[in-house]
Write an enzyme that holds these catalytic residues in place. Sequence first.
Site, short mmCIF file in Angstrom:
data_model
loop_
_atom_site.label_atom_id
_atom_site.label_comp_id
_atom_site.label_asym_id
_atom_site.label_seq_id
_atom_site.Cartn_x
_atom_site.Cartn_y
_atom_site.Cartn_z
N ALA A 118 0.80 -1.22 0.00
CA ALA A 118 0.00 0.00 0.00
C ALA A 118 0.83 1.28 0.00
O ALA A 118 0.30 2.35 0.25
CB ALA A 118 -0.92 -0.01 1.21
N ASN A 187 2.10 -3.23 7.92
CA ASN A 187 3.18 -3.76 7.08
C ASN A 187 3.93 -2.65 6.35
O ASN A 187 5.09 -2.80 5.99
CB ASN A 187 2.61 -4.76 6.07
N HIS A 217 -1.03 7.02 4.62
CA HIS A 217 0.35 6.81 5.04
C HIS A 217 1.15 8.02 4.56
O HIS A 217 1.15 8.34 3.37
CB HIS A 217 0.94 5.54 4.42
#
Length: 266
Positions: A118, A187, A217
Amino acid sequence: MNGGTRKVGIVGWGAIGRTVGGALAAGEVPGAELVGIVDNRPLGDAVPAPQLAMEEALAACDLIVEAAGQGVVREWGEAVLASGTDLLVASTGALTDEELAKKLLTAGPGRVYFTGGAVGGLDLLQAVRAMGPLGEVTLTTTKLPSTLEQPWMDEETLARMRSASGPVEVMRGTARDVPVRFPKSTNVAASVALAVGDLDAVRVRVVADPGAAHTSHVIEANGPQGSYRFEVRHVPDPGNPATSQVVPYAVLRSLAALAGRRGQIL
């Protein structure tokens, strides 16, 4: 590869595995064929390939895709590589265990590969790292509170998250610490640390936000080489909001590269 078709086995038939497996079965990844699915739950006849035990998959496949969580990497990673089968890891958080990482990176004859999942910008961070260590790297991950609840949390923390009307910081630590505490949700922290080359150099904030329509993020890195900032905002997977909807497509992109698709930017 000798120009033949990659025989692929998928471990895990959840949000990631179903999308990846469906695309493989439909012939959407030239040079790759879905041979089997490994899952400890009975899947019935509605799957596009036989359900196999791991040992059967290792005998039938030359590439295993891990799509079931960090525990699979810990339990089976070394055995997969020792059998001569390649391993594509989606749950990079497992690599915060340095002993495991060393074993996987030195095991063989199979090869281990990682997918960015991602997050983007990892290739640039790797290039910058070759010029020397970065002085500061931070990652802020923001998700819905329900996707961040963990068994180790006390009642006070859970109540604070559940009653929040705005963003609440849930944990602050390094890329060594955070993925262990949030094995299904962070992750990205491990992926950034793998690119930077130092688990302790990446400072991570995990934020719960009840108004987060997207998983976000934000990566910031600074050093004598320059300053870098990457921000991604993903739609969560409707079947598993702890995973961004883009993750299986990142896995498919990695599979296409391993299968030898021409003209792809790596």
